[in-house]
Design a protein around this motif. Structure first.
Motif, PDB file in Angstrom:
ATOM      1  N   ALA A  87       0.829  -1.212   0.000  1.00  6.52           N
ATOM      2  CA  ALA A  87       0.000   0.000   0.000  1.00  6.52           C
ATOM      3  C   ALA A  87       0.858   1.255   0.000  1.00  6.52           C
ATOM      4  CB  ALA A  87      -0.937   0.001   1.204  1.00  6.52           C
ATOM      5  N   PHE A  88       1.902   1.258   0.817  1.00  5.98           N
ATOM      6  CA  PHE A  88       2.737   2.459   0.894  1.00  5.98           C
ATOM      7  C   PHE A  88       3.614   2.652  -0.333  1.00  5.98           C
ATOM      8  CE2 PHE A  88       1.577   2.888   5.341  1.00  5.98           C
ATOM      9  CZ  PHE A  88       1.419   4.266   5.399  1.00  5.98           C
ATOM     10  N   VAL A  89       4.135   1.600  -0.904  1.00  7.61           N
ATOM     11  CA  VAL A  89       4.928   1.761  -2.125  1.00  7.61           C
ATOM     12  C   VAL A  89       4.036   2.271  -3.253  1.00  7.61           C
ATOM     13  CG1 VAL A  89       6.227   0.535  -3.910  1.00  7.61           C
ATOM     14  CG2 VAL A  89       6.753   0.138  -1.499  1.00  7.61           C
ATOM     15  N   VAL A  90       2.846   1.699  -3.396  1.00  8.34           N
ATOM     16  CA  VAL A  90       1.912   2.168  -4.427  1.00  8.34           C
ATOM     17  C   VAL A  90       1.537   3.626  -4.170  1.00  8.34           C
ATOM     18  CG1 VAL A  90      -0.436   1.892  -5.349  1.00  8.34           C
ATOM     19  CG2 VAL A  90       1.033  -0.114  -5.023  1.00  8.34           C
ATOM     20  N   ALA A  91       1.222   3.966  -2.928  1.00  7.94           N
ATOM     21  CA  ALA A  91       0.867   5.355  -2.596  1.00  7.94           C
ATOM     22  C   ALA A  91       2.010   6.302  -2.941  1.00  7.94           C
ATOM     23  CB  ALA A  91       0.507   5.467  -1.116  1.00  7.94           C
ATOM     24  N   GLY A  92       3.225   5.929  -2.578  1.00 10.16           N
ATOM     25  CA  GLY A  92       4.375   6.778  -2.875  1.00 10.16           C
ATOM     26  C   GLY A  92       4.602   6.969  -4.362  1.00 10.16           C
ATOM     27  N   LEU A  93       4.460   5.897  -5.126  1.00 12.16           N
ATOM     28  CA  LEU A  93       4.635   6.006  -6.574  1.00 12.16           C
ATOM     29  C   LEU A  93       3.536   6.852  -7.208  1.00 12.16           C
ATOM     30  CD1 LEU A  93       5.789   2.364  -7.394  1.00 12.16           C
ATOM     31  CD2 LEU A  93       7.203   4.433  -7.232  1.00 12.16           C
ATOM     32  N   HIS A  99      -0.610  11.459  -9.482  1.00 16.51           N
ATOM     33  CA  HIS A  99      -1.849  10.824  -9.935  1.00 16.51           C
ATOM     34  C   HIS A  99      -3.030  11.423  -9.183  1.00 16.51           C
ATOM     35  CE1 HIS A  99      -4.878   7.665 -10.478  1.00 16.51           C
ATOM     36  NE2 HIS A  99      -4.188   7.335 -11.576  1.00 16.51           N
ATOM     37  N   GLN A 100      -4.156  11.529  -9.844  1.00 16.23           N
ATOM     38  CA  GLN A 100      -5.326  12.172  -9.241  1.00 16.23           C
ATOM     39  C   GLN A 100      -5.864  11.424  -8.026  1.00 16.23           C
ATOM     40  OE1 GLN A 100      -7.968  12.306 -12.594  1.00 16.23           O
ATOM     41  NE2 GLN A 100      -9.079  10.484 -11.941  1.00 16.23           N
ATOM     42  N   ARG A 101      -5.607  10.145  -7.894  1.00 14.16           N
ATOM     43  CA  ARG A 101      -6.087   9.364  -6.757  1.00 14.16           C
ATOM     44  C   ARG A 101      -4.998   9.142  -5.689  1.00 14.16           C
ATOM     45  NH1 ARG A 101     -11.045  10.257  -7.643  1.00 14.16           N
ATOM     46  NH2 ARG A 101     -12.041   9.153  -9.340  1.00 14.16           N
ATOM     47  N   ALA A 102      -3.855   9.781  -5.848  1.00 15.28           N
ATOM     48  CA  ALA A 102      -2.731   9.553  -4.934  1.00 15.28           C
ATOM     49  C   ALA A 102      -3.088   9.875  -3.486  1.00 15.28           C
ATOM     50  CB  ALA A 102      -1.519  10.368  -5.375  1.00 15.28           C
ATOM     51  N   ALA A 103      -3.723  10.989  -3.251  1.00 21.20           N
ATOM     52  CA  ALA A 103      -4.045  11.385  -1.874  1.00 21.20           C
ATOM     53  C   ALA A 103      -5.021  10.396  -1.241  1.00 21.20           C
ATOM     54  CB  ALA A 103      -4.609  12.797  -1.839  1.00 21.20           C
ATOM     55  N   LEU A 104      -5.962   9.898  -2.011  1.00 21.20           N
ATOM     56  CA  LEU A 104      -6.903   8.918  -1.480  1.00 21.20           C
ATOM     57  C   LEU A 104      -6.184   7.628  -1.097  1.00 21.20           C
ATOM     58  CD1 LEU A 104      -9.808   8.158  -0.807  1.00 21.20           C
ATOM     59  CD2 LEU A 104     -10.068   7.416  -3.188  1.00 21.20           C
ATOM     60  N   VAL A 105      -5.276   7.157  -1.946  1.00 22.90           N
ATOM     61  CA  VAL A 105      -4.504   5.949  -1.641  1.00 22.90           C
ATOM     62  C   VAL A 105      -3.612   6.200  -0.428  1.00 22.90           C
ATOM     63  CG1 VAL A 105      -2.778   4.319  -2.528  1.00 22.90           C
ATOM     64  CG2 VAL A 105      -4.626   5.115  -4.020  1.00 22.90           C
ATOM     65  N   SER A 106      -3.046   7.397  -0.323  1.00 20.29           N
ATOM     66  CA  SER A 106      -2.227   7.749   0.843  1.00 20.29           C
ATOM     67  C   SER A 106      -3.051   7.727   2.124  1.00 20.29           C
ATOM     68  CB  SER A 106      -1.617   9.140   0.667  1.00 20.29           C
ATOM     69  OG  SER A 106      -0.705   9.147  -0.385  1.00 20.29           O
ATOM     70  N   LEU A 107      -4.261   8.235   2.053  1.00 15.64           N
ATOM     71  CA  LEU A 107      -5.147   8.224   3.214  1.00 15.64           C
ATOM     72  C   LEU A 107      -5.450   6.796   3.652  1.00 15.64           C
ATOM     73  CD1 LEU A 107      -7.005   9.519   5.299  1.00 15.64           C
ATOM     74  CD2 LEU A 107      -8.758   9.679   3.511  1.00 15.64           C
ATOM     75  N   VAL A 108      -5.774   5.937   2.698  1.00 13.68           N
ATOM     76  CA  VAL A 108      -6.079   4.534   3.008  1.00 13.68           C
ATOM     77  C   VAL A 108      -4.842   3.848   3.602  1.00 13.68           C
ATOM     78  CG1 VAL A 108      -6.685   2.297   1.997  1.00 13.68           C
ATOM     79  CG2 VAL A 108      -7.956   4.353   1.342  1.00 13.68           C
ATOM     80  N   ALA A 109      -3.677   4.088   3.011  1.00 16.48           N
ATOM     81  CA  ALA A 109      -2.441   3.480   3.520  1.00 16.48           C
ATOM     82  C   ALA A 109      -2.136   3.969   4.934  1.00 16.48           C
ATOM     83  CB  ALA A 109      -1.277   3.785   2.582  1.00 16.48           C
ATOM     84  N   GLY A 110      -2.259   5.267   5.166  1.00 12.63           N
ATOM     85  CA  GLY A 110      -1.995   5.826   6.497  1.00 12.63           C
ATOM     86  C   GLY A 110      -2.948   5.275   7.537  1.00 12.63           C
ATOM     87  N   ALA A 111      -4.247   5.248   7.206  1.00 13.22           N
ATOM     88  CA  ALA A 111      -5.235   4.701   8.148  1.00 13.22           C
ATOM     89  C   ALA A 111      -4.990   3.217   8.382  1.00 13.22           C
ATOM     90  CB  ALA A 111      -6.650   4.922   7.604  1.00 13.22           C
ATOM     91  N   GLY A 112      -4.627   2.492   7.319  1.00 16.42           N
ATOM     92  CA  GLY A 112      -4.325   1.072   7.458  1.00 16.42           C
ATOM     93  C   GLY A 112      -3.141   0.828   8.377  1.00 16.42           C
ATOM     94  N   LEU A 113      -2.117   1.661   8.279  1.00 16.64           N
ATOM     95  CA  LEU A 113      -0.951   1.517   9.153  1.00 16.64           C
ATOM     96  C   LEU A 113      -1.323   1.787  10.603  1.00 16.64           C
ATOM     97  CD1 LEU A 113       2.050   0.983   9.548  1.00 16.64           C
ATOM     98  CD2 LEU A 113       2.478   3.394   8.973  1.00 16.64           C
ATOM     99  N   VAL A 114      -2.139   2.786  10.839  1.00 19.25           N
ATOM    100  CA  VAL A 114      -2.585   3.083  12.209  1.00 19.25           C
ATOM    101  C   VAL A 114      -3.333   1.888  12.782  1.00 19.25           C
ATOM    102  CG1 VAL A 114      -4.147   4.526  13.581  1.00 19.25           C
ATOM    103  CG2 VAL A 114      -2.574   5.591  11.938  1.00 19.25           C
ATOM    104  N   VAL A 115      -4.258   1.324  12.021  1.00 19.39           N
ATOM    105  CA  VAL A 115      -5.017   0.155  12.477  1.00 19.39           C
ATOM    106  C   VAL A 115      -4.078  -1.025  12.721  1.00 19.39           C
ATOM    107  CG1 VAL A 115      -6.746  -1.565  11.796  1.00 19.39           C
ATOM    108  CG2 VAL A 115      -7.195   0.877  11.438  1.00 19.39           C
ATOM    109  N   VAL A 145      -5.539  13.925   3.841  1.00 18.68           N
ATOM    110  CA  VAL A 145      -6.831  14.600   3.996  1.00 18.68           C
ATOM    111  C   VAL A 145      -6.705  16.056   3.566  1.00 18.68           C
ATOM    112  CG1 VAL A 145      -8.496  15.461   5.702  1.00 18.68           C
ATOM    113  CG2 VAL A 145      -7.765  13.074   5.761  1.00 18.68           C
ATOM    114  N   ARG A 146      -5.628  16.699   3.989  1.00 21.22           N
ATOM    115  CA  ARG A 146      -5.409  18.097   3.597  1.00 21.22           C
ATOM    116  C   ARG A 146      -5.313  18.222   2.075  1.00 21.22           C
ATOM    117  NH1 ARG A 146      -0.619  22.265   4.737  1.00 21.22           N
ATOM    118  NH2 ARG A 146      -1.819  24.106   4.253  1.00 21.22           N
ATOM    119  N   ALA A 147      -4.605  17.272   1.439  1.00 20.85           N
ATOM    120  CA  ALA A 147      -4.482  17.299  -0.021  1.00 20.85           C
ATOM    121  C   ALA A 147      -5.838  17.090  -0.686  1.00 20.85           C
ATOM    122  CB  ALA A 147      -3.493  16.233  -0.480  1.00 20.85           C
ATOM    123  N   LEU A 148      -6.647  16.200  -0.118  1.00 22.42           N
ATOM    124  CA  LEU A 148      -7.978  15.971  -0.685  1.00 22.42           C
ATOM    125  C   LEU A 148      -8.839  17.219  -0.559  1.00 22.42           C
ATOM    126  CD1 LEU A 148      -8.588  12.353   0.628  1.00 22.42           C
ATOM    127  CD2 LEU A 148      -8.360  13.040  -1.770  1.00 22.42           C
TER     128      LEU A 148
END
Length: 168
Positions: A87-93, A99-115, A145-148
């Motif tokens: 998730a994090f490598v994909v988000a970083g790339l 990419h227009q969906r990068a911030a959304l993938v970053s949010l999911v990756a960040g929340a996933g890491l917290v969980v 979230v700020r980027a979104l």
């Protein structure tokens, strides 16, 4: 370059908008670096747990798993590398490519890491590295979230400047 109605240079609103876009690009690049490094760490750590499920390659003891559904570190390694690392490598790339969906993938990756870290803490107890990755996931998620929100604001601003996207 946008100019004010008096044609004396950029208006205050456009200067703020342009500075916001530049700041967003810097934040995106910072997220990309941290995400790729976090993903690489998760891929590396997870891979070592898969290769040596007794945890010996990274100093993990099997007795830490006594309150978990796991008998060795193989499946936690698969989850760490497969979910968090990927998730994090994909988000970083995606961030790097803007990419227009990068911030959304970053949010999911960040929340996933917290969980992931909270579950790990609950099952095996606290370790200082968990605090580091909890903070990393939280900061990356908040930045995403700020980027979104900024993306929505930029879309609204562009629509107001160019007269598109409004009610018809």
């Amino acid at each position: 370059m946008y100019t004010s109605s008096a044609n004396v240079g950029p208006s205050w609103g456009h200067r703020v908008f342009n500075a916001s876009v530049r700041g967003g690009a810097l934040a995106r690049q910072a997220r990309a670096v941290v995400e790729v490094l976090t993903g690489a760490a998760a891929l590396g750590g997870g891979s070592l747990m898969i290769v040596r499920p007794d945890g010996s390659l990274i100093g993990l003891q099997l007795d830490l798993l006594h309150r978990t559904p796991f008998t060795d570190w193989r499946l936690p390694g698969v989850l760490l590398a497969g979910l968090v690392g990927t998730a994090f490598v994909v988000a970083g790339l995606l961030e790097r490519a803007a990419h227009q969906r990068a911030a959304l993938v970053s949010l999911v990756a960040g929340a996933g890491l917290v969980v992931f870290e909270l579950v790990e803490w609950w099952w095996i107890g606290f370790h200082p590295l968990q605090a580091v990755f909890l903070a990393t996931g939280s900061v990356l998620g908040a930045s995403a979230v700020r980027a979104l929100v900024r993306g929505v604001a930029v879309g609204v601003h562009l629509a107001s400047v160019h007269g598109v996207g409004g009610p018809r």
